[in-house]
Design an enzyme around this catalytic site. Sequence first.
Site, short mmCIF file in Angstrom:
data_model
loop_
_atom_site.label_atom_id
_atom_site.label_comp_id
_atom_site.label_asym_id
_atom_site.label_seq_id
_atom_site.Cartn_x
_atom_site.Cartn_y
_atom_site.Cartn_z
N ASP A 122 0.85 -1.18 0.00
CA ASP A 122 0.00 0.00 0.00
C ASP A 122 0.89 1.24 0.00
O ASP A 122 1.72 1.41 0.89
CB ASP A 122 -0.87 -0.03 1.27
CG ASP A 122 -2.04 0.91 1.17
OD1 ASP A 122 -2.05 1.76 0.26
OD2 ASP A 122 -2.94 0.80 2.02
N ASP A 212 -2.92 2.30 -6.20
CA ASP A 212 -1.80 2.35 -5.25
C ASP A 212 -1.74 1.15 -4.30
O ASP A 212 -1.13 1.23 -3.25
CB ASP A 212 -1.85 3.65 -4.46
CG ASP A 212 -3.01 3.69 -3.50
OD1 ASP A 212 -3.98 2.93 -3.73
OD2 ASP A 212 -2.96 4.46 -2.53
N GLU A 213 -2.41 0.08 -4.67
CA GLU A 213 -2.38 -1.10 -3.81
C GLU A 213 -2.21 -2.36 -4.64
O GLU A 213 -2.69 -2.43 -5.77
CB GLU A 213 -3.71 -1.24 -3.06
CG GLU A 213 -3.90 -0.28 -1.92
CD GLU A 213 -5.21 -0.55 -1.21
OE1 GLU A 213 -5.64 -1.72 -1.16
OE2 GLU A 213 -5.80 0.42 -0.72
#
Length: 613
Positions: A122, A212-213
């Site tokens: 993350d 973003d993960e």
Amino acid sequence: MQSSGDTPGKDVKSDLAPTDDFETLKYQLLGPSLTKAGQDSVDQQKVGLVVSEVIYNASKGSKFFNHEQDRDRNLTLKIERILKQKARLETLDLSHDLRRADEYLAELELSRDLSQHIIHVDCDAFFAAVEELDRPELKTVPMAVGKGVLTTCNYVARKFGIRSGMASFVAKKLCPQLVLLPQNYEKYTEKAKEMRTIMAEYDPLFESASIDEAYLNITAYCDENQLNPEEAVQRMRAEILETTQVSVSAGIAANAKIAKICSNINKPNGQFRVPNERTAIMEFMRELPVRKVNGVGRVFERELESIGVKKCGEIFPQRALLTKLFGEKAFQFLAQCYLGLGRTKIEPVETHERKSVSTETTFHELGDKEALRAKLWWAAQELEKDLARTQFKGRTLALKVKLHTFEVLTRQTAPSRAVSRAQDLYSFALPMLAKLEKDIPGLELRLLGLRCSNLVSTQKAGINFFGAITNPKPETKVTDEATVNAESNHEIDAEEAFEAAARQEAQEEMNDLEQLSQDASLVPTTPQREESVATEDPPLWDCPICGRPQSADDRTFNEHVDFCLSKRTIREAVQATEETEVAPNPPPTRKRKVPSQSGALEDDPKQKRLFFQ
DNA sequence: GCGGATCAC
DNA sequence: TATGGTGATCCGC
């Protein structure tokens, strides 16, 4: 946000948790971000109380506030019903439900897989971090990305109680010197790509969960490099930071559910692991607030809290009641939370199947019928673009509106054929809007959107994700000829159009059959055929506003419609649309094959988030 | 199958 | 003054 000095996995209940009616509303107003991450240090809890007050006062009296108040009241009523039901159940003989629950838990336990090392990666304040690369001076000042509503903010801003999802005017009240930047999605996508390149070294089949993960299975990597999972993740995080200048946090566990929880524990720029041991996992879950689990939001948190379940460990004593109180799916989900089970299968997002394409937009309150039609036309054009980009058509079209009161309504329809073009989308959506206007006098909207579902792929032949070559259809050539024909002949030949439509129906039927016979687990999106829309449409398109035929050239057509909208011909258009008979041909009822889902070990029963690029 | 609601990011 | 957009799933009817 958790500071690194706190005890991992042992978060106590936040002092922000509601205690009475006003408190629940304030809690609701805090937004998901503040309530999910939790305020773990004493200092942060004090800040939280002030923040709560500021948000409450900033919102008080607004339509948004009133709507939140309504929702809060409804939830309180729902909880009262749950408690009543619980009291009633407890007077009954629950031995059957208890045995059933225990059997299910035993069955789940048998499925426990401790052989895999799953990590969740993350990025820390991703958008803000990327902006800081371009403007390092922003690192030391409170800064957020997004307008209207914040999408991300840096850690300096978080000290003021600012969070993603917060209205920017509220954020400004909390911190007047807050620097607000507009979103630059391309820039973030570019940076995300750099990071993915590195992650692919650790697991080529990693799964993007959002921009973003990501989830990775590093079992093989650890074996091959003689590293334990912590070392491997240290290495990967260092490599990402080194080459992209963006820091990430990671969670390491035996499954995706726990890994996801863990990535938040030592944020930012940290990692946390729950060992692949049953007792360690059970202990970790026992003290874990249910709210920390993906899938438990503010509503479910309050419902569970009302029956005395705040931590996952407290699920067990209530196991006999859960199905009757919350439904079978919720029970199964909670059972997995209690046991600390989750999925271990990580796969590229490309293997998932998209189920809908949608667009929506918020605007100032609008009651004018003509203006609403202009918005609808705009939405139709946007959706057309998105459908073209994703190469789909929709067999179902839904209209979504948000009233000026923030109440959301949706209406859907099944057009006679799969639709993808703006004027079709508009034509099928307009009657739904017109009906809403008729049913709700003085209709005033603040949002309008369109969604296509029941998708049909229009993807052309090519190489799919696994490198297999997919076949173009021989019919393609026929439709191409028809296209050329239609384009060169500006007279509308009704008979030919009819035949073309019939051919297309037949083709779609074939595609359906083919699709059913495909192995959906290997081929993410089955190519169907070349775009053949031209065969079903004459070279002149009827303007959805004035009804008169116009040049089929996209730009000319759109310009005309825009012009037409501005000419106040709306009333006639509504009438025409209302009178227009929607072709009664029922669409084929066959459904596309959906990848089989065991349901037993999904990461999250309620949703599967996909990231499409 | 439809519409409302919840959830995540 | 003012509270987002996209996608998914579950439930009740």
